[in-house]
Design a protein around this motif. Structure first.
Motif, short mmCIF file in Angstrom:
data_model
loop_
_atom_site.label_atom_id
_atom_site.label_comp_id
_atom_site.label_asym_id
_atom_site.label_seq_id
_atom_site.Cartn_x
_atom_site.Cartn_y
_atom_site.Cartn_z
N TYR A 12 0.81 -1.21 0.00
CA TYR A 12 0.00 0.00 0.00
C TYR A 12 0.85 1.27 0.00
N THR A 57 -0.82 3.38 5.89
CA THR A 57 -1.28 4.42 4.96
C THR A 57 -0.22 5.47 4.65
N ALA A 83 -4.32 2.19 9.20
CA ALA A 83 -5.69 2.42 8.79
C ALA A 83 -6.61 2.69 9.97
N LYS A 113 -8.27 9.09 7.93
CA LYS A 113 -7.08 8.48 7.35
C LYS A 113 -5.91 9.47 7.34
N ASN A 115 -2.87 10.69 5.59
CA ASN A 115 -2.44 10.59 4.19
C ASN A 115 -0.95 10.78 3.98
#
Length: 299
Positions: A12, A57, A83, A113, A115
């Motif tokens: 991810y 993330t 997450a 979230k 970022n």
């Protein structure tokens, strides 16, 4: 260099380290863990594996990181977000196995979230002390990982205090953040509507024990591509990224979708970028900053 590495699960987040002593380290964030690879001329190998327990993330490399290929006293140090909106400080050294310090959860942390994140303590003694995070909850948070600690050492896990945090609210979800290459107090922040802020987060950059948490937006710019899309309703939320050029902090850039813009802060021209164009969506803003020439004779 032409080889492949097969991860055990989904990837991810993938972030390369740009430290002078660790250019061959790459962090891979997966479903439950973060793996650090040492990349060589014809192969790569895993040198650290941190179990987080949730999908990652965002990842930020600490300026203290030193590759095993550069020194026998190597250090792998990162901050990551999950997450579940929690944050984690990861450390492994030549004499210490993987350590994961959890922070930023609950009422004091983000509620959306995360970022992006960056270390923002400069390159001196406080290089790994402060971490800034941006989130879908419209908050910029700066975390002091070693509060009340003047020598900025990282205490053992059983005695380490929880970080203190300073939060700034914005009007829209925040998508990207970058710390100034040479100062300890300026951050570059982007939101999902194309606004780009240069934020002075420390009123006294020389303070160490007691930071005066008084910040202000020194400058606000707007990415023309993001603004045009938002104005005609093509996108309510764009995934934008921003960065300073590492060897010339007067140059900043942004990427929104497949479009990029570059500004010269020494010659702002009313906030108009000196360069805009299309690129591949996968190309990062730092890569664009590195390959494009400096502006000449701005008008």
């Amino acid at each position: 260099m032409d080889f492949s590495y097969n991860s055990d699960g989904n990837i991810y987040v993938l972030v390369a380290c740009h430290n002078a002593d660790a250019p061959d380290l790459v962090a891979i964030g997966g479903d439950h863990s973060l793996e650090v690879l040492l990349v060589g001329p014809s192969s790569c190998r895993s040198v650290a594996l941190f179990h987080i327990g949730t999908r990652l993330t965002a990842v930020a490399w600490s300026p203290r990181s030193v590759s095993p290929s550069s020194s026998e006293e190597w250090v792998i140090e990162l901050a990551v977000s999950g997450a579940d909106y929690g944050l984690h400080f990861l450390t492994k050294t030549a004499s210490q196995t993987e350590d994961v310090f959890h922070f930023g959860g609950g009422l004091s942390g983000h509620h959306g979230k995360v970022n992006d994140m960056t270390f923002c303590g400069g390159m001196g003694a406080e290089s790994s002390r402060y971490v800034a995070t941006v989130s879908d909850d419209k908050m910029l948070m700066v975390w002091d990982l070693t509060p009340h600690d003047t020598d900025t050492r990282i205490d053992p896990p059983d005695s380490r205090p929880q970080p203190t945090v300073y939060a700034m609210a914005y009007s829209h979800p925040l998508t990207s953040i970058d710390s100034h290459p040479s100062t300890t107090k300026e951050l570059l922040v982007a939101d999902c509507r194309g606004s780009i802020y240069i934020v002075d987060w420390r009123s006294d950059p020389g303070a160490s024990e007691q930071i005066s948490w008084r910040s202000s937006s020194v400058l606000e710019l707007t990415d023309p591509h993001a603004l045009s899309e938002a104005s005609v309703g093509l996108s309510l939320k764009l995934s934008g990224s921003v960065a300073w050029r590492r060897d010339s902090p007067d140059i900043i850039g942004s990427v929104y979708g497949s479009k990029f813009s570059l500004w010269d802060l020494a010659h702002l021209q009313g906030g108009k970028p000196y360069a805009t164009n299309s690129s591949f969506a996968q190309v990062g803003v730092q890569h664009i900053l590195n390959i494009l020439p400096y502006p000449h004779n701005p008008r």
